[in-house]
Structure formats: C-alpha cells, structure tokens
Design an enzyme around this catalytic site. Structure first.
Site, mmCIF file in Angstrom:
data_model
loop_
_atom_site.group_PDB
_atom_site.id
_atom_site.type_symbol
_atom_site.label_atom_id
_atom_site.label_comp_id
_atom_site.label_asym_id
_atom_site.label_seq_id
_atom_site.Cartn_x
_atom_site.Cartn_y
_atom_site.Cartn_z
ATOM 1 N N GLU A 103 39.809 38.649 57.758
ATOM 2 C CA GLU A 103 38.743 38.831 56.774
ATOM 3 C C GLU A 103 37.483 38.968 57.607
ATOM 4 O OE1 GLU A 103 39.559 36.226 53.003
ATOM 5 O OE2 GLU A 103 39.469 34.921 54.726
ATOM 6 N N ASP A 118 38.760 27.742 55.844
ATOM 7 C CA ASP A 118 40.079 27.124 55.944
ATOM 8 C C ASP A 118 40.689 27.280 57.328
ATOM 9 O OD1 ASP A 118 40.806 25.577 53.871
ATOM 10 O OD2 ASP A 118 41.909 27.108 52.760
ATOM 11 N N LYS A 136 46.513 26.319 49.916
ATOM 12 C CA LYS A 136 45.718 27.541 50.127
ATOM 13 C C LYS A 136 44.353 27.488 49.449
ATOM 14 C CE LYS A 136 49.402 29.451 51.952
ATOM 15 N NZ LYS A 136 49.542 30.050 53.234
ATOM 16 N N LYS A 137 44.059 28.616 48.770
ATOM 17 C CA LYS A 137 42.722 28.734 48.209
ATOM 18 C C LYS A 137 42.428 27.653 47.167
ATOM 19 C CE LYS A 137 40.056 31.798 45.343
ATOM 20 N NZ LYS A 137 39.969 33.116 44.715
ATOM 21 N N ASP A 179 35.399 35.100 46.607
ATOM 22 C CA ASP A 179 36.217 35.302 47.798
ATOM 23 C C ASP A 179 35.275 35.771 48.910
ATOM 24 O OD1 ASP A 179 38.391 34.736 46.308
ATOM 25 O OD2 ASP A 179 39.179 36.776 46.226
ATOM 26 N N ASP A 221 35.100 38.163 50.753
ATOM 27 C CA ASP A 221 34.728 39.568 50.906
ATOM 28 C C ASP A 221 33.968 40.104 49.697
ATOM 29 O OD1 ASP A 221 37.000 39.113 49.433
ATOM 30 O OD2 ASP A 221 37.923 41.036 49.913
ATOM 31 N N ASP A 264 44.457 31.582 40.066
ATOM 32 C CA ASP A 264 43.369 31.969 39.168
ATOM 33 C C ASP A 264 43.809 32.067 37.704
ATOM 34 O OD1 ASP A 264 44.906 34.117 39.865
ATOM 35 O OD2 ASP A 264 43.263 35.427 40.439
#
Ligand SMILES: O=c1ccn([C@@H]2O[C@H](COP(=O)(O)OP(=O)(O)O[C@H]3O[C@H](CO)[C@@H](O)[C@H](O)[C@H]3O)[C@@H](O)[C@H]2O)c(=O)[nH]1
Ligand SMILES: [Mn+2]
Length: 912
Positions: free
Chosen positions: A211, A240, A414-415, A439, A441, A603
C-alpha cells in the site's frame, strides 16, 4: 467491502436462462460522479428553508466561491423531486423553537414518470416469470430429464434472486445535505465560535510497499486540511505493520502539513491531497489571494516534490542509520534504530524476538498535539518563508500514530481488530462522539465532506437514530472504460439509493461516519426501553475503567462541546492496556461491540449488526466526490478481491443470517441483506448454463425444454423486460450504458471465475468446520514508480482462479465452431438450423459478456482488442474444420446439403 456485486449479484438473472446461455442481468451502469443534487442543493434546499441571502454565500462558498446562487437543475437531477417540502417549511416556521433542530438535509424521490413505469415493469416481469415457470412445470419435456430438473431449479433460483434484488430498489431515495444551513446554525455563532461536534478520524495501513506510503500520507494530508473546526478533529493512523518507515513518514507528513494545510486554507484549493491536486491541470480560482497564487503554487509544488523525496529516502536512510548504530555496538541482534538513538519498539528490519512482524509491543505516539481553540495566524512573507500566511490560521488538528500490540499467540483479526484498538485508544484520548474511517488509500477529495455527513447526524428527523453515514467509493486510477467494473456504479448509484429508501445503505468499509455509541452496541433511542442504561454490563467492554467511563460521556457529548483531550503521558499505562491483544479476551469486542470479527467482509457484517439493532444509516453523495481511492485494475487482483467479498458475504449468510435477525431489521432491508449475502450461490446454476454448450459439440441437437420455440419466446420476453427495467434504472440513477454493460459483464466473469469457488469454499468450511476466506491485502498500483498509465492492467498474473472462465470461453468457442462445422457437413433441416442459430446467439452473447476477461489474459496484446476478435474467428474456423475433417474421415466423403422438412417438432400450444 464490499462495494460489491450484490448489486449485480441478484442482478437480473431472473426467470429464464437459455439453453446454453446466460440471460442478461437486470442491472445497469452508473452515472458519472455520484452525488449530483448536492451541487445545486445549497440553493434548492434553501428554497424553503429561506435563510437570509447572506447564508448562501457562506454555504459552499469556500468551495465554489464565485458560483451563482440561483439553483440550476443539474441534468442528472432531472428525474428527482423533493418530498419533504412541507416539513421543511414547517421547520422554518418554528425556527428552531423549543430547541428543535433544523432540517439539515432534503429528501428526493424519483419522479413518477420513471418511478411508475419502473415499478410496473417489475410487476409485469414478475408475472411473466411466474407464467414461464408454470408453463415449464406443465411441460416436463426435454432431451434429458436430469438437465430439465437442474434448469428448473436454476430458473427458480434466478427468479427469486432477481426479485430479491429488484424489490429493494423500488423506492430509491436521495438525501442532500444542506451545508449552508449547517454553517448558519452551528458555525456562524455570535461569539465567532463553532458548535460542530467533535470527530475522530481513523485511517488504516499495513504495509508501506503493497500500500504505497505516498497514498497513505496523501490521505493524511487531505484529512488534516479538511474544512472542519481544527480543534474538533483528531486523526489516528493505525499501522498494522508496526513499521518505522510509517512512523517516520508520518513525522515528515506532520512537518509538511504545517505548510500544506495553511496553503490549502489560504487559496481554498481542492482537492487537498497534494498528489491529486498537482495532477489536475487547472481549476477556477476560488481563494482570497489570487495575486499570490501563482507564486505560492509554484513554491508548494517544489516543497511537495522535496517532501516526496524525503519520504522515499526513508527506505534507505533508516537502514543506513541502523547499520551505523549496529556496527558501532556490535552486540547480538541487529536492531532498528530511531533517530533519537533508541530502539524502534515495532518490527525490525532484521526480525528479533519481540520485534518481528506480528510480534511487538503496542506503540502510540501523539505527533501533533491538540491545538487550542484560539486561531493562530502565521507570519508574513519573509526570505526564509516566502508564503504570506499572516491572514491564515496555522493550527493543525491532532494527529496520532498507533501500532497495536502483536503476538503470535493471538488472532489479530486484521482490519477489524485494528479498528477496535483505534476505537479504545481514541476513547481515552479524545472520545469524539462521531468517528469517520478510511482505508489507507482513500483520501478526502471534497473538503466539505465531513460537514455533509454531520448534516445527517444532527438532523431533527432521524438524526439520533442514525448509526452511520456512508459515502460511495470512487476511484482515481481506473482505466477510462473501466474494463473490470471497478467503479461498481450500479451498486453505488442505484442499489444503495434503493437501500437509502429503506433502513439505509450497507457499510462498505471506508468513507463512512459513525456514531460512536452505536458502534459500542448501544441501542438506538427509538428502541430504548424504560430501564435503558448506557452501560448495562461493563464486562462487555473489558477491564479499562477509563474506557468504560468514557462511554456515557460519548453518549452525552453529542450535543454539547466537550472537554479537551486527555494528556497522553498521564494515561500512558491505560493506553498500553487497551492496545494489548489480550484486552479483548472475554469481552464483546468483535461480536456485539466494535467491528465484527471472523469474517472476510467485516464491513457488511458490522453494518448489518447496526441495522439489526434498530439503527438506520444514510447515504451521502456529494459533488465533487467526497472521497476517492485506488482500485485493483489487474485482473487477477480484482478477482481475488471479489473472491474475498463473495466468500465473506456468503459466510455471513450462514453465520449472521439476515433471515433470522430480530424484528428491528426492516423487512425490506432483510430481503436486501439476504440478496447481498446469498448472491454467489446463483453462480452454481449459471456455470451449468455456461458450460451447457459442451453438449452441442458432441451432439447435433439437444433441447433443454420442449417445445423449444415457446421456451425461446418466454426467454425473449423475460430478457427484454430485464433490459427495459435496466434502461429505466439507467435514467433515474444517471448511469451510462457502458456502466451498465460493464456491470453485466463483470457479474458473469465473477460468476464463472470466483463465485462457484467461494460457494465451494464455504460449503467445505461448513462441512469440515475449517477456516473461512482469508483477508488477502489488495495490492495497490504504485503509479509513482511506473511510467506507463494503467500498466498494471496489462500484467498477466497466472492463478488457478483464471481456469474456470478460460474453460467457459473454450466451450463456447468450441460450440460455435462445431455448429458451423455441422452445418457445413449438412444433414440439418432449416428448422434445425434456425434452432441452432438461436443457440449460437447465446454462445456469442456469453463471449461478448466475458470478453473483458479474455482481454485480461492477453496482457499487452489487449491494447489492440481487435486481435481478440480475430482470434475468436480463427478459433471458430479451426474447430469447424476439425469437425468437417472428422466427418470426412468417418463417412469417407463430405456432403453439403440441407434436408427439407424438419424433424424438430413445432409447438402445438404456446403454453399459457
Ligand atoms: O491486517 C490488516 C489488513 C488490512 N488492513 C487495512 O484494511 C484496509 C482494506 O484493505 P484492502 O486490501 O484495501 O481491501 P479492499 O478490497 O480494497 O477493501 C474493501 O473491502 C474490505 C473488506 O470488505 C473493506 O475492509 C475495505 O474497507 C473495502 O474498501 C486497508 O486500509 C488495509 O490497510 C489493516 O489495517 N490490517
Ligand atoms: Mn482498498
């Protein structure tokens, strides 16, 4: 998430699918730039709110300084009409008496001229598919009954999913925030202060290479420069990877922001992410210092280039620095060193115990402290600093770096795990009542976006019951024809407006504002019982008393100004505690509190949990686009992305079944979620249809349903109706035909390449109790390092995922070629020829739908798409030649003739 194919998912594979052919889906493409109404709304909305004329200038003034005040109808809003005029007028009447809040947005529905035909067509198609189905059941005739049965079940399922998808779109609603009124009511207070509520901004990243860091830092710059009271926001970057590159990159960014943010404010520039700003050629000037603009711009552009060089240099500077220290000390493991001569607590370049990826202590560092509430003007131009900032407030909002503790013995989720740590850390430090998440990006493209979302949260109508405000995902780097349907316009411009008319859009992972207490799993006011308590069971939230005590104040602060943030030093212990992986043991985090765990699409499930607790959500599209991000334009990456989404969705269907949610979930919303999660199942039948032509290769004729002409007639009817519905949808959603075609194409591609795999995976998981789909980070394009635009698109990454679609292409090419060959060698009646050509139309149709995929595996050759068509034709000829040759070998001769009266039976009844 999953701005995903649920849109297409159920799409329109309703009713029938032809022998060896996919019926087209009902979905359409999408309009270009989301929002639309909002552009003019300043004016439109105010029509009835009627504030003094001066407000208009304040409204979006910053963004569109010289804009006309008169509301002009944006062509895209032609088909929309306001439905809350009376309410708005009444709100003006009571003028905010009794502490009644204003109406901060206006509601629009589709005009009758489109809405009625849209609903009517849906009803007619429903009747058509029911009749079709009855007819099929009454005519169990086919060349193979097993096939007939499969296709009956398949058609039934397609009909059901089409219906699920379609009914959720029958009442599309647009809501347009009234920024001018918000400003008037909350900003332009007599004491010069603002009353806007505080906001915590979360942004996530994992890896500075996959990223690219430049995106993340651009996002941060755009967030720091947003048009919102500077003492009311705090930004939390969660890293992370625990990487020192991010940490020092963020330090550089904080420094650069001290120039960039005042520059944005002084010249009112948009967008406020430098990379995008400098890549746009020219825009009308809307700031207050036009004379200085050219010089300032040049200067900033140079500063930005230098900033990028400094960011890049970190990749060599830090290893060099560390090597120097390590050489000097010559002791054991090679450490990674910070500039101040101490060990970096996170991941080291040369991993050592407690400094590995996935094994290090929690890190928290406040990079920019919370500014005071008094403006601080900058210095006039000088030799050292040629930018005159004497009339510009120089303050920067608070900025915090977080890297949560990682340990090999712990599932980090994770996220979702990262977001939950941000939730707790921010509660201790700033505890803003509202949260917005991105996010790494995705950047802020419209500096008024935060205000737009706040309009929904503070509105007197459903504001208090609104858990989140979702913006559409928009992308910068997608190729102009959007080959792989990255824009997902049908989803973002039609489906989500449909949901907006029910209980609200689903949460799609980024660009979403939350009400903090809703995320904590607290009931919405609408559903609170008499003995309601904010914190009913402290165990839910873990052992931090600081955190637990912050909860009631987050709930109460929504309407009043709040105390300044906590001092980091004084609560250091506590911050470390809440960043620990063990903190969540025995709590409800990941279940009823925070972002939901154990699923690839955290999500959709998190949004779903909020909806089923009775909260609603709002959809907010503004122009220019609120936020923009990057999308994978490489075929394989894109397929992996939808594999994760479809796998996650299906997993959700089984683990959080929408059908079983309690009564707080609206009935239609339940239907929508069912469709949104069960959509990959359709592909199992679809693949069957797509592969069906294989029979054609081996047999002369084969009927999936007899009488065939009636069958085809029905199919034509339901397909034409699907397309008609789609055309009406294109109109109201403001889509283009290409958007719509792309959506169909990518649905079929997904349905061949990915959804069956996702389905199989989940079935195996259920049977074997194994693991679900894992979170593979979507690699972003590193545009800065590649000269060629869209270079990623031409890279072919071979993966097993590509095989099924290649097989489908081969089968359909083979079927067409074989049919041609058989026609040549003769023996077919005209009727059989007619039947065969009907079949061929479907094969050609499939190839047309799948061709973006074929381009994808051609790599650079796909720059000349005609090559693909030449290849197709060559392939047909070759297969046909082979068929002729085989025939010749078998019979010893080649005959060319047609037989006259056919064997195929003509229908005796049309089956109604
Ligand atoms: O261990 C991890 C893995 C990922 N991320 C972050 O999660 C975000 C999303 O990951 P990405 O690979 O970009 O996924 P996309 O496919 O682009 O994401 C879409 O789909 C995801 C799953 O449904 C949602 O989480 C995203 O918000 C949504 O944009 C990125 O910011 C990552 O930095 C973490 O913070 N920690
Ligand atoms: Mn992403």
């Amino acid at each position: 998430m999953a701005p995903q194919p649920p849109a297409n998912g159920g799409a329109g594979h309703g009713g029938g699918i032809a022998a060896g052919a996919a019926a087209p889906s009902a979905e359409n493409g999408a309009g270009h730039d989301g929002g639309s109404i909002s552009e003019n709304n300043g004016g439109v909305a105010r029509g009835t709110t009627a504030p003094p004329p001066s407000v208009a200038a304040n409204g979006n003034g910053k963004l569109h300084g010289t804009r006309k005040r008169r509301p002009a109808v944006n062509p895209k809003d032609r088909y929309w009409t306001p439905i809350d005029e009376k309410e708005a007028a009444a709100a003006v009447e009571d003028g905010g008496e009794d502490g009644r809040r204003p109406l901060l947005f206006r509601t629009y529905r589709v005009k009758g001229i489109l809405l009625h035909p849209y609903r009517l067509l849906t009803l007619l198609r429903l009747i058509a598919i029911i009749l079709f189905f009855i007819w099929r059941i009454r005519h169990p005739h086919a060349d193979g009954m097993w096939l007939w049965w499969i296709s009956i079940v398949g058609d039934f399922w397609f009909g059901v999913t089409w219906l699920l998808n379609q009914v959720a779109k029958l009442n599309p609603i647009k809501r347009v925030p009234d920024l001018a009124l918000l400003k008037q009511q909350f900003d332009d207070l007599p004491d010069g202060n603002s009353n806007l509520p505080r906001l915590d901004v979360f942004i996530n990243t994992v890896d500075p290479i996959n990223e690219p860091m430049i995106y993340t830092m651009n996002s941060i710059l755009s967030i720091l420069a947003v048009d919102y009271p500077v003492d009311r926001t705090a930004t939390y970057l969660s890293d992370d990877g625990g990487s020192i590159i991010h940490y020092e990159g963020l330090l550089e960014t904080a420094n650069f922001a001290a120039l960039w943010v005042p520059f944005c404010r002084k010249h009112c520039i948009e967008p406020r992410a430098p990379e995008s700003y400098f890549s746009v050629k020219s825009r009308p000037y809307t700031g207050n210092a036009p004379d200085e603009f050219a010089d300032d711009h040049r200067r900033m552009s140079r500063e930005y280039d230098e900033f990028k060089v400094r960011l890049d240099a970190l990749f060599t500077k830090i290893p060099e620095r560390s090597d120097a220290y390590n050489a000097e000390l010559k002791e054991g493991a090679k450490a990674t060193w910070m500039a101040d001569g101490t060990h970096w607590p996170g991941t080291w370049f040369d991993p050592a115990e407690n400094h590995k990826k996935g094994q290090h202590a929690g890190i928290i560092k406040v990079m920019l402290i919370h500014p005071g509430d008094e403006p601080q003007f900058g210095a006039p131009a000088s030799a050292a600093n040629p930018l005159d900032f004497s009339a510009v407030d120089m303050r920067l909002p608070m900025l915090v770096y977080i890297s949560r503790e990682k340990s090999p013995s712990c599932d980090h989720q994770k996220k979702a795990g990262a977001m939950n740590v941000q939730l707790r850390v921010s509660a201790l430090l700033t505890n803003a009542p509202f949260i917005i998440n991105f996010d790494g990006d995705h950047y802020v493209n419209n500096s008024l976006a935060f205000r737009a979302a706040i309009c929904f949260m503070l509105d007197r109508r459903d504001g208090d019951n609104t858990a989140f405000v979702q913006f559409p995902q928009r992308f910068d780097d997608v190729d102009p024809t959007d080959r792989y349907c990255n824009h997902n316009r049908v989803f973002f411009d039609a489906t989500l407006l449909g949901l907006n008319g029910i209980q609200g859009p689903s949460y799609v992972g980024t660009g979403c504002m939350f009400r903090r207490i809703a995320v904590y799993g607290i009931d919405p006011p609408r559903w609170r019982s008499d003995d309601f308590k904010i914190v009913d069971n402290a165990n839910k939230f873990g052992n931090s008393m600081y955190f637990i005590n912050s909860i009631p104040s987050a709930a109460n602060q929504e309407w009043s100004m709040t105390s300044p943030p906590a001092d980091e030093e004084s609560i250091k212990e506590e911050l470390n505690n809440v960043m620990k992986c063990a903190y969540e043991n025995g709590t409800e985090f990941g279940k009823e509190v925070g972002w939901v765990y154990n699923i690839a699409t955290e999500d959709v499930v998190t949004g779903f949990r909020l909806h089923r607790t009775g909260w609603r959500s709002m959809y907010c599209r503004i122009e220019p686009d609120a936020f923009r991000g990057t999308a994978p334009i490489n075929l394989t990456e894109r397929l992996y992305q939808i594999l994760r989404w479809s796998g996650g969705s299906l997993e959700m269907f089984f683990s959080h079944c929408p059908l079983l949610a309690g009564r707080r979930l609206n009935f239609m919303q339940r239907i929508a979620y069912t469709n949104m999660t069960a959509y990959p199942i359709s592909s199992v039948f679809l693949v069957f249809y797509l592969l069906f032509p294989v029979i054609w290769i081996f047999r002369g004729e084969f009927y999936i349903q007899k009488p065939f002409p009636t069958y085809v007639l029905y199919l034509v009817i339901v397909i034409v109706m699907t397309e008609l519905i789609g055309m009406v949808e294109i109109k109201w959603a403001g889509l283009t035909l290409l958007d719509w075609i792309r959506n169909e194409q990518f649905y079929i591609i997904g349905a061949t390449a990915v959804y069956p795999l996702a389905t199989l995976h989940i079935v195996l998981k259920l049977v074997l109790r194994g693991k679900g789909v894992s979170f593979k980070l979507t690699a972003k394009q590193a545009t800065s390092t590649v000269n060629e635009k869209y270079a990623e698109m031409y890279i072919v990454q071979w993966a097993p995922l590509l095989i099924p679609t290649i097989v489908v292409i081969a089968v359909n090419i083979g079927a067409i070629g074989a049919a041609i060959g058989k026609a040549i060698v003769g023996g077919w009646s005209l009727l059989q020829m007619a039947d065969a050509s009907l079949g061929l139309v479907f094969n050609a149709w499939i190839l047309l739908l799948i061709y973006p995929f074929a381009l994808g595996i051609m790599g650079r050759w796909s720059k000349r798409p005609y090559i693909l068509f030449i290849l197709f034709v060559v392939a047909f000829v070759v297969v046909a030649a082979v068929v002729v040759a085989i025939h010749a070998v078998r019979t010893g001769s080649v005959r060319f003739h047609f037989r006259h009266s056919g064997g195929a039976s003509f229908p005796t009844s049309w089956g109604f």
